[in-house]
Design a protein around this motif. Structure first.
Motif, mmCIF file in Angstrom:
data_model
loop_
_atom_site.group_PDB
_atom_site.id
_atom_site.type_symbol
_atom_site.label_atom_id
_atom_site.label_comp_id
_atom_site.label_asym_id
_atom_site.label_seq_id
_atom_site.Cartn_x
_atom_site.Cartn_y
_atom_site.Cartn_z
ATOM 1 N N UNK A 149 0.810 -1.230 0.000
ATOM 2 C CA UNK A 149 0.000 0.000 0.000
ATOM 3 C C UNK A 149 0.839 1.274 0.000
ATOM 4 N N UNK A 168 5.316 0.162 5.907
ATOM 5 C CA UNK A 168 3.950 -0.120 6.316
ATOM 6 C C UNK A 168 3.755 -0.155 7.819
ATOM 7 N N UNK A 210 -1.723 5.438 -5.569
ATOM 8 C CA UNK A 210 -1.476 4.361 -4.610
ATOM 9 C C UNK A 210 -2.597 3.335 -4.721
ATOM 10 N N UNK A 247 1.831 -9.321 -0.791
ATOM 11 C CA UNK A 247 2.844 -8.549 -1.505
ATOM 12 C C UNK A 247 4.254 -8.883 -1.056
ATOM 13 N N UNK A 260 -4.634 2.158 -2.688
ATOM 14 C CA UNK A 260 -5.884 2.517 -2.007
ATOM 15 C C UNK A 260 -6.752 3.428 -2.858
ATOM 16 N N UNK A 261 -6.143 4.038 -3.877
ATOM 17 C CA UNK A 261 -6.905 4.957 -4.712
ATOM 18 C C UNK A 261 -7.463 4.275 -5.962
ATOM 19 N N UNK A 294 -6.125 3.542 6.827
ATOM 20 C CA UNK A 294 -5.673 2.324 6.159
ATOM 21 C C UNK A 294 -5.118 2.645 4.780
ATOM 22 N N UNK A 295 -3.874 2.395 4.598
ATOM 23 C CA UNK A 295 -3.267 2.577 3.286
ATOM 24 C C UNK A 295 -3.261 4.023 2.837
ATOM 25 N N UNK A 296 -3.061 4.223 1.547
ATOM 26 C CA UNK A 296 -3.081 5.570 0.998
ATOM 27 C C UNK A 296 -1.836 6.362 1.353
#
Lengths: 558, 319, 327
Positions: A385, C239, A429, C217, A431-432, C323-325
């Motif tokens: 991510x 992360x 990314x 991943x 998430x997008x 979360x993420x991004x």
């Protein structure tokens, strides 16, 4: 029914006789908390209306995010998490339950409307016996005595085909199988003799061969108790077997609403027609299946001391697709792990281009690794991510071919074009991206290595049907362009039928049937293949009854 | 043998192995560390002959493994040897002081457990509302205060200004009634309560919240049950295991926290004995106290796990 | 071994430690300002509790770095009688004999030194030592735990079992036993603190890293043929850094409390160096005469720890919904 306080003047215009539930112009909202932004309110259901009569079943169908579960829970005046009902009316037997005070709503839930969740395993309390949980609502609402409730539960267990109905209630939730739990939850919903039951994807988490039995049990129980029901699912074929009416939802709006026969046989809207036509394009199998790019011979494998694969052999010619099909626990994903070298086999060999591959990942050369790439079921977790699309696709280019800077960027752009996504995505990314876009990026990452073989581990099963269709189409086009071979792992026979050249059917760690597609899918069948093929829901009315009548073997979930 | 019993026996086995391993670590580790005890012990008066003498006297000229086994053999029968500082029997001192320490810890636990579990439940009930926020900030403050600050604050204000409770030294009288002694140790016990309550309350809150968000509580809600019944019948039975775990873990923490509190209040428990021995490098006493503290800590941790195993319905009713 | 000890003794005596702390202070000179800038960007969105806590952290950092400039009197300078009350007059004598009158805002300590000045120098010592110890324990714990999680197999087994054993010994007991055997000096103290605390970091680091390592991943990176350094630094670390930063805050707060406790018991930083725990010990006998001198350093410790803990609490709450991004 007497008019409850606060139901308003509208109650005069109440529903037609025989109608159990009528939902009018339902609006549902939620508060979302996007990262680094202030929370904001959004609307997720924009004015949905429907009505259900006694003994009838309404199927709600749509992809994820269509708002089906949210609408179903509104029938219990319940919003999950931060979800709120913001407008409209829910009339239950002439009473608007949204206008009821808290205590009135408690009198509706568990007494007049009940709920069957997708995951019964999580929805049952692990600390209490199943029987006590099944009769709890009936007892607490004072509907019957304990003895009567127990007798009714026993009767329901029997109707639902649960083993040993007299003593079934004495078990704890963790002591019975998933299919049985789902049926026990249906019994729990039926026990207080409600007016309406909401089924929220009750068979989605089950294997196909178990699903068919649970589906049949639910159908029988609804018929025998003459209850009204809302049946929520994303699978049109399933809903066609059980519903009287169907409502197709998309993005919180009604797309089409009508009787099941009309919806299946004469849909009016393009979206419904698309849903119906899924996997109807069937690729003819390759003529010549003699070569073997990949060959598995006599593979035995185990996790620790637990053996999971027994004498697995199959092969895959160059430029073709081999589908490995089976239910959870059949060993199909383990087979992929053996091929990748993540799980060195105990016996047998994996040969690639005629040369045996070293069993363990660490012994394989970079070149060997490059030629076999992988696509995962959950594209979400298959991408880091914290890396952009360009970094994700670019890494194999740099790692295997030493591409740098502008050259690498050019190749990334080419790959993005190949997966039908523009260069504008390079800096995004994961998430997008949407679910389908994520899976496309994963495909591009695999392609970046210029592989000979791509292992696809259920790449479409987490996606909505139309999106999955797009991914399959892309995979087929890429195969035609690059002559890449696929080893395609799936539990979905319709997908297998649509894309494969050859098929390996796996059951309990063994290959029970292997050969060219047309041969595997033609009789005479072995018992398991017969059961598997007959368990796959077809988009035809009356399929469920015919399938149950003609199969030779009982499914394992019983 | 039932699987639960097997699991418990296994957990107890691990505990015993851990205690043994730690005894070896404490003994051999201290031996392996640089520095000659005899030298340190004699300080300025360390002539080579004197050092050799004292080494012989204390048995330090023996091989280290032999001394460890000898020591371990003694420990098993409750003999911890003699203090280097004054030659008195370590076991005798330890016995008296361990009783004092456990008494203090027990009094603190009697207050701390119900208060923190109660506050945890209260915080869940008013989740994200004012009472929850206040409890959260107070508990953060309590976590951040060193024991000695709380202790001296109590002495300064309660014992000296308002005359509530006693200041140091606090020496329990074996002839007095239990109730009199409880009153005597009121302030040190409260100090421990403040220190331990915050952790226990926060962990309780987290454990219950976890359960309140589970699907089976939603099921209960969709059955139209009352909030009280949902909490009592559906949440509580599943909260027992995690709460037992939280309580036992924090009791272990409490027994260790006693060390500082005993020094503050000049209380004749094991903690003070331990700190005094460390200051004068009285190694046999240090090793004895170290192993006893570690053992109590490990046993409480073990009880935490055993309690959780017993309260888990999945394990109590196997397939 | 003896040479090492001699070296440690040399480094660990007062002057050497002072040099160490000076160097350290110079290095973090810029920190309060950088922190302020960083925070100003999102200041408006902070809840009030986080704002107060953040200000507290910046204030303590500032005092620690510029202690010499801020303190009205010298660290060891005797300026008045024993345990003078707050706001009383006192007298400072310079090396050349000139006298300077002043006020002891918090009174004097058990030897007649200025309490406020000692608190300010104490901030420097306490924060610097706790920071060095937690940086050491954090780096060691992270490196070991990530290696264990990524490499797996025997490496993981051995490291984790050793860690389990060390975890089973209560920290304070462990420290007391070890400090009983070792000579008392600051470097050994920091090392002991770091070794003990490292076990807690390891536990969290491994749990966090294992969560990431099982992600597809990371498997994809393994299948590509990446080495474990790439996997640790490029796949896992990016992360997990938010929970780890929060954990670092917790470790630092714990190190402050732990160091103070050791000093209070007489086994931490040795007099005449000013450090908060030691100051409580020095002045505790005043309590029974109703002299509150011992309470000031105690309150300072609590304020610093609560500031750090509140910032961490806010960070953890914030990341829970993220979360993420980007970010």
């Amino acid at each position: 029914m007497s008019e409850a306080p606060g139901t308003g003047p509208d109650s005069a215009a109440a529903t037609a006789p025989g109608t159990v539930l009528e939902v009018r112009d339902l609006h549902i909202g939620a508060t979302v908390y996007p990262p680094n932004e202030p929370p904001r309110d959004i609307e997720i259901v924009h004015g949905v209306s429907f009505a259900i009569e006694k003994g009838k079943v309404l199927g709600l169908i749509g992809e994820s995010g269509a708002g089906k579960s949210t609408i179903g829970l509104a029938a219990l005046a319940y919003g999950r998490g931060g979800v709120r009902i913001t407008g409209g009316e829910v009339w239950l037997h002439g009473e608007n339950i949204l206008a009821l005070p808290k205590s009135g709503i408690r009198g509706v839930r568990g007494r007049r409307v009940t709920y069957v969740a997708q995951s019964a395993a999580a929805a049952f309390n692990p600390a209490h016996r199943l029987g006590d949980q099944v009769v709890e609502a009936a007892l607490k609402h004072g509907l019957m005595s304990r003895r009567e409730a127990r007798e009714r539960a026993r009767m329901l267990f029997e109707t639902l085909g649960l083993p040993d109905p007299d003593s079934f209630g004495r078990r704890f939730p963790h002591q019975v199988s998933g299919g049985q739990l789902q049926r026990a939850m249906t019994a729990m919903a039926l026990c207080p003799a409600p007016d309406l039951i909401v089924f929220d994807e009750p068979t989605t988490a089950l294997d196909v061969t178990t699903q068919i039995d649970v589906l049949a049990a639910i159908k029988r129980a609804i018929e025998e108790t003459d209850v009204a029901a809302i049946y929520i699912t994303h699978d049109l074929a399933v809903v066609a077997q059980i519903s009287d009416d169907i409502m197709v939802l998309r993005h919180g709006n009604t797309v089409e609403y009508g009787p099941v026969q009309q919806m299946i046989e004469a849909p009016r809207e393009a979206y419904t027609r698309e849903l119906l036509s899924i996997r109807s394009d069937i690729k003819p199998q390759a003529e010549d299946q003699s070569g073997a790019l990949l060959q598995l011979e006599g593979i035995d494998a185990a996790y620790g001391e637990v053996p999971v694969l027994f004498d697995v052999s199959m092969h895959l010619p160059k430029g073709q697709t081999l589908a490995v099909v089976g239910e959870s626990g059949s060993g199909k994903s383990t087979t992929a792990r053996v091929i990748t070298g993540l799980l060195p086999p105990r016996a047998g060999t994996v040969s690639f281009k005629g040369e045996p591959l070293p069993p363990a990942l660490s012994r394989r050369s970079k070149e060997q690794l490059r030629q076999i790439q992988m696509i995962y079921q959950m594209a979400d977790t298959a991408m880091n991510p914290r890396q952009t699309v360009a970094e994700i696709i670019g890494r194999p280019l740099g790692f295997y071919f030493g591409l740098k800077g502008g050259e690498r960027a050019r190749r990334v752009a080419e790959l993005l074009d190949q997966i039908e996504m523009g260069q504008g995505f390079a800096d995004r990314y994961p998430a997008e991206l949407s679910g389908g876009q994520k899976q496309r990026v994963c495909i591009a990452r695999a392609l970046a290595a210029n592989p000979e073989l791509i292992l696809c581990d259920e790449p479409t099963s987490a996606l909505d049907p139309l999106v999955a269709e797009g991914i399959l189409k892309l995979l087929m086009e890429l195969q035609a362009e690059t002559r890449v071979s696929y080893l395609f792992i799936t539990h979905d026979i319709a997908t297998v039928r649509a894309i494969s050249d050859s098929i390996a059917v796996m059951y309990m760690g063994r290959v029970v049937r292997f050969g060219p597609k047309d041969e595997v899918l033609s009789p005479p069948f072995d018992d398991y293949t017969d059961l598997l093929l007959k368990s796959v829901p077809e988009m035809k009315l009356g399929w469920l009854e015919r399938a149950l009548a003609s199969r030779r073997m009982d499914s394992a979930g019983n | 043998m039932s699987p639960v019993l097997a699991l418990i026996l296994k957990r107890i086995g691990i505990g015993v192995v851990l205690i043994l391993a730690i005894s070896a670590l404490l003994f051999l580790g201290v031996e392996a560390l640089p520095g000659d005890f005899a030298q340190n012990f004699l300080g300025q008066a360390a002539t080579p002959e004197a050092v050799a003498n004292i080494r012989r006297e204390l048995g330090l000229d023996q091989p280290v493994m032999l001394r460890y086994l000898d020591w371990l053999g003694g420990v098993v029968i409750g003999d911890f040897g003699e203090s280097w500082a004054n030659g008195s029997s370590v076991s005798e001192q330890l016995g008296k002081r361990l009783a004092n320490t456990l008494f203090l810890a027990a009094v603190a636990a009697v207050f701390a457990v119900p208060i923190s579990v109660g506050l945890g439940v209260l915080a869940v009930f008013y989740r994200n509302r004012l009472p929850d926020r206040i409890i959260n900030i107070l508990s953060l403050a309590a976590i951040s205060m060193p024991e000695f600050f709380v202790g001296y604050l109590f002495i300064f204000f309660f014992a000296l200004q308002f005359g509530i409770g006693d200041g140091p030294p606090i020496i329990p009288d074996p002839r007095a009634s239990v109730w009199e002694n409880v009153q005597l140790v009121f302030l040190p016990a409260m100090t421990l309560v403040v220190v331990v309550i915050a952790h226990m309350m926060r962990m309780t809150r987290a454990a219950i919240l976890n359960i309140m968000e589970s699907a089976y509580v939603e099921t209960a809600e969709l059955k139209g049950l009352s909030m009280l019944r949902i909490i009592w019948k559906h949440a509580a039975p599943n909260a027992v295991a995690p709460i037992i775990n939280v309580v036992a873990l924090n009791l272990a923490y409490l027994v260790v926290g006693v060390v500082v509190v005993e020094v503050i209040f000049a209380y004749p428990g094991m903690g003070q004995y331990f700190v005094d021995a460390v200051t004068v490098r009285d190694i046999p006493v240090v090793q004895a106290c170290g192993i006893v503290f570690a053992a109590v800590y490990i046993i409480l941790n073990m009880l935490a796990d055993v309690g959780a195993i017993l309260a888990n319905p999945r394990l109590r009713h196997p397939k | 071994m003896t040479e090492t000890l001699a070296f440690l003794d040399a480094v660990g005596d007062g002057t050497a430690m002072r040099v160490l702390i000076r160097l350290f202070s110079a290095a973090v000179d810029i920190v309060p300002f950088a922190a302020l800038l960083l925070v100003l960007r999102g200041w408006a969105r902070l809840p009030w509790s986080a704002r107060v806590a953040m200000l507290g952290c910046i204030l303590f950092g500032f005092v620690a770095v510029y202690a010499d400039a801020i303190a009205p009197f010298g660290e060891r300078e005797i300026v008045g009688d024993v345990w003078q009350g707050p706001g009383t007059d006192c007298l400072s004598t310079a090396d050349d004999g000139t006298e300077r009158a002043g006020t002891c805002h918090l009174g004097t300590d058990n030897l007649g030194r200025d309490m406020l000045s000692r608190l300010i120098f104490g901030a420097q010592t306490t924060i610097a030592v706790a920071l060095i110890a937690s940086l050491l324990s954090f780096s060691a714990g992270m490196l070991l735990s990530f290696t264990a999680a990524v490499v797996g197999g025997w490496t993981d087994q051995i490291l984790s079992r050793i860690n389990d054993m060390l975890l089973a010994i209560p920290t304070l007991i462990f420290a007391l036993v070890v400090l009983a055997a070792l000579p008392q000096n600051i470097v050994i103290l920091v090392l002991v603190m770091a070794v003990i605390d490292q076990t807690r970091v390891y536990r969290l680091g491994r749990a966090v890293a294992v969560d990431v390592v099982v992600q597809d991943y990371v498997e994809a990176a393994r299948l590509r043929g990446e080495g474990w350094l790439w996997i640790i630094f490029r796949e896992v670390l990016p992360n997990v850094w938010t929970p780890l930063i929060a954990e670092f805050g917790l470790r630092f707060a714990f190190a402050v409390l732990f160091l103070s406790t050791l000093s209070f018991l007489g086994l931490g930083i040795q007099p005449p160096e000013a450090d908060w725990g030691g100051m409580v010990k020095d002045n505790k006998d005043g309590i029974i005469f109703l002299v509150p001198a011992a309470l000031y350093p105690g309150a300072a410790i609590a304020l610093l720890a609560v500031s750090v803990n509140m910032v961490v609490d806010w960070m953890l709450n914030r990341t829970a919904s993220l979360k993420g991004g980007r970010g």
